[in-house]
Scaffold this motif. Sequence first.
Motif, PDB file in Angstrom:
ATOM      1  N   GLY A  85      36.500  37.133  43.886  1.00  0.00           N
ATOM      2  CA  GLY A  85      36.243  38.557  43.798  1.00  0.00           C
ATOM      3  C   GLY A  85      36.674  39.375  44.994  1.00  0.00           C
ATOM      4  O   GLY A  85      36.535  40.609  44.974  1.00  0.00           O
ATOM      5  N   ASN A  87      39.170  41.364  47.524  1.00  0.00           N
ATOM      6  CA  ASN A  87      40.263  42.286  47.210  1.00  0.00           C
ATOM      7  C   ASN A  87      41.394  42.142  48.222  1.00  0.00           C
ATOM      8  O   ASN A  87      41.153  42.067  49.433  1.00  0.00           O
ATOM      9  CB  ASN A  87      39.766  43.737  47.231  1.00  0.00           C
ATOM     10  CG  ASN A  87      38.900  44.074  46.043  1.00  0.00           C
ATOM     11  OD1 ASN A  87      39.384  44.543  45.024  1.00  0.00           O
ATOM     12  ND2 ASN A  87      37.605  43.807  46.166  1.00  0.00           N
ATOM     13  N   PRO A 217      35.049  49.287  38.029  1.00  0.00           N
ATOM     14  CA  PRO A 217      35.670  48.096  38.636  1.00  0.00           C
ATOM     15  C   PRO A 217      36.306  48.422  39.980  1.00  0.00           C
ATOM     16  O   PRO A 217      36.947  49.462  40.147  1.00  0.00           O
ATOM     17  CB  PRO A 217      36.725  47.693  37.604  1.00  0.00           C
ATOM     18  CG  PRO A 217      36.267  48.300  36.314  1.00  0.00           C
ATOM     19  CD  PRO A 217      35.583  49.572  36.684  1.00  0.00           C
ATOM     20  N   ARG A 219      38.466  46.285  41.588  1.00  0.00           N
ATOM     21  CA  ARG A 219      39.778  45.675  41.772  1.00  0.00           C
ATOM     22  C   ARG A 219      40.827  46.766  41.940  1.00  0.00           C
ATOM     23  O   ARG A 219      40.888  47.702  41.141  1.00  0.00           O
ATOM     24  CB  ARG A 219      40.115  44.791  40.579  1.00  0.00           C
ATOM     25  CG  ARG A 219      41.451  44.092  40.676  1.00  0.00           C
ATOM     26  CD  ARG A 219      41.452  43.054  41.800  1.00  0.00           C
ATOM     27  NE  ARG A 219      40.614  41.913  41.483  1.00  0.00           N
ATOM     28  CZ  ARG A 219      40.399  40.894  42.309  1.00  0.00           C
ATOM     29  NH1 ARG A 219      40.952  40.893  43.507  1.00  0.00           N
ATOM     30  NH2 ARG A 219      39.626  39.893  41.946  1.00  0.00           N
ATOM     31  N   GLU A 245      33.459  41.904  46.432  1.00  0.00           N
ATOM     32  CA  GLU A 245      33.230  41.194  45.189  1.00  0.00           C
ATOM     33  C   GLU A 245      32.012  41.746  44.441  1.00  0.00           C
ATOM     34  O   GLU A 245      31.108  42.321  45.038  1.00  0.00           O
ATOM     35  CB  GLU A 245      33.031  39.694  45.466  1.00  0.00           C
ATOM     36  CG  GLU A 245      31.760  39.315  46.214  1.00  0.00           C
ATOM     37  CD  GLU A 245      31.842  39.458  47.718  1.00  0.00           C
ATOM     38  OE1 GLU A 245      30.885  39.053  48.406  1.00  0.00           O
ATOM     39  OE2 GLU A 245      32.863  39.975  48.226  1.00  0.00           O
ATOM     40  N   GLY A 246      31.994  41.554  43.139  1.00  0.00           N
ATOM     41  CA  GLY A 246      30.876  42.019  42.321  1.00  0.00           C
ATOM     42  C   GLY A 246      30.931  43.501  42.020  1.00  0.00           C
ATOM     43  O   GLY A 246      29.884  44.114  41.741  1.00  0.00           O
ATOM     44  N   ASP A 247      32.131  44.112  42.070  1.00  0.00           N
ATOM     45  CA  ASP A 247      32.281  45.545  41.802  1.00  0.00           C
ATOM     46  C   ASP A 247      31.331  46.375  42.653  1.00  0.00           C
ATOM     47  O   ASP A 247      30.616  47.262  42.173  1.00  0.00           O
ATOM     48  CB  ASP A 247      32.065  45.849  40.313  1.00  0.00           C
ATOM     49  CG  ASP A 247      33.195  45.300  39.452  1.00  0.00           C
ATOM     50  OD1 ASP A 247      34.341  45.248  39.947  1.00  0.00           O
ATOM     51  OD2 ASP A 247      32.927  44.916  38.297  1.00  0.00           O
TER      52      ASP A 247
END
Length: 496
Positions: A85, A87, A217, A219, A245-247
């Motif tokens: 997760g 980026n 999101p 990402r 990570e985990g939005d």
Amino acid sequence: MTEVPSRSTTRVLVIGGSIAGMLAAAAVKDHVDSVDVIEAHELPEGPEPRTGVPQAVHIHLLHAGGAEAIDSLLPGSIDQLLAAGANRVPMTTNMVIHSPEGWYRRWRRGTHYLISASRDLTDFVVREQVLKDRRVAVHTHTKVLELLGDRRNVTGVRVLTADGEESLLSADLVIDASGRATRTPQWLTRLGITGLAEKRIDSGLVYASRVYRAPGPTRDWPMVGVQADPSLPRPGNAGGLLPIEGDRWHVSLMGAPGGQPTRDAAAFEAFARTLRHPVLADLLAHAEPLTDVSVTHSTANRRHFYERLAHWPRGLVALGDSVAVFNPVYGQGISVAAQGALALRDLLSGGLTPDLGRRAQRAIARPVNTAWTLAVGQDVHFPTTTGAAPNLADRLLHRYVSRLSRTATGSFHAATALTDVLALQAPPTSLVRPGVLLAALLGPRRPPLDGPQFTPAERRLLDGPNGAGDSPGQPERTDSGGRDRSTPGPCRRPPV
């Protein structure tokens, strides 16, 4: 007290189960028979908080130079981080940064990158990769009391275990990766080694951090930052937002004496609105807080100049925060530790030679020098800073870098030159190459931006029903020739 008998195999002891300690173990494990990591606390089994790392609650990133060093030491680690997760943020394509000289453009062609994740996840991925190797063992709840040996040769350590038993552990090499609480300066004095130079330069910055549920999101969401301007007649303050990570969004706000953030959750977003631009506060209005506010005052730059000592014992190396710590606003610590560990590994290709320790300290000092120059070169100009004041050379250099930074707001060439250094992939001296000097002389090729650049997709994410619009995707802003590919635009509701 028990003593380990003499051995015919080669053994390394690493003091500290920190990320620097694990990277040190990764650096030496292929060159010796066994590696023992001595850790005073428990190590978590997953991506969870580790005792003794209070700074983990604040934003962390891996510069490209650090990420590449980790992947060289532990192949596949960066892919594993991304799969979990983290980026990969292209610089400057996915960066919305307000510098003292203006807004940086989001050039369509990214030349560098950074890895954005929580510190807990980064620690876990590195630790898991290292401990897969059967040659590496961890001894938790064990405290190192002193070094064994004399001023010529370190032969091991004396430890205290959780049950109160003291033991003498022998080793061919001892690596201090115990971090900010290092006792190596005191241990060297006991061995008869004196004259260690140390510097401490403190801007007085206070960090306040919080994790939010992003409105969609994360990402490909950009890093967003508002930098402090030391020339303004007000306490320096800054802030940064990283997608993790985990939005989630991890947000840190910083303030100097006279304008420091607090633990008051109700005041967190209000403080963000006092920065030089309210973009962070406007983004947080769309997000849901998931944690309380965590605060730290430990933001000073501190360095031990081990490489300058006239005497350095065989069998000892210091690495990571044990050598130098930096104002965390620059995000350098993990990357510098990784580059230092990589330098140690490269030297070990020649074996455990008598002069390995001294050569290693000099090699470890090189990435430290780059990070130190960047951090101190900025902090020394704040009026609240203690431990140093800018001299004429500092002021001249600061004026040049400020001009180059202003040029970078509208020049792909200047932006790339700065990014080379900020990503810890080039020394600061690269900024005075003829081509870079010429770019600074000519100035920006494009007019200044009047606000942050967000892609239409990013704005739709913020404008969507309940803040859940389209995924932001990969932005295309301005190409390397300076041609705008999309129109800069503010966040909506409330406007930036």
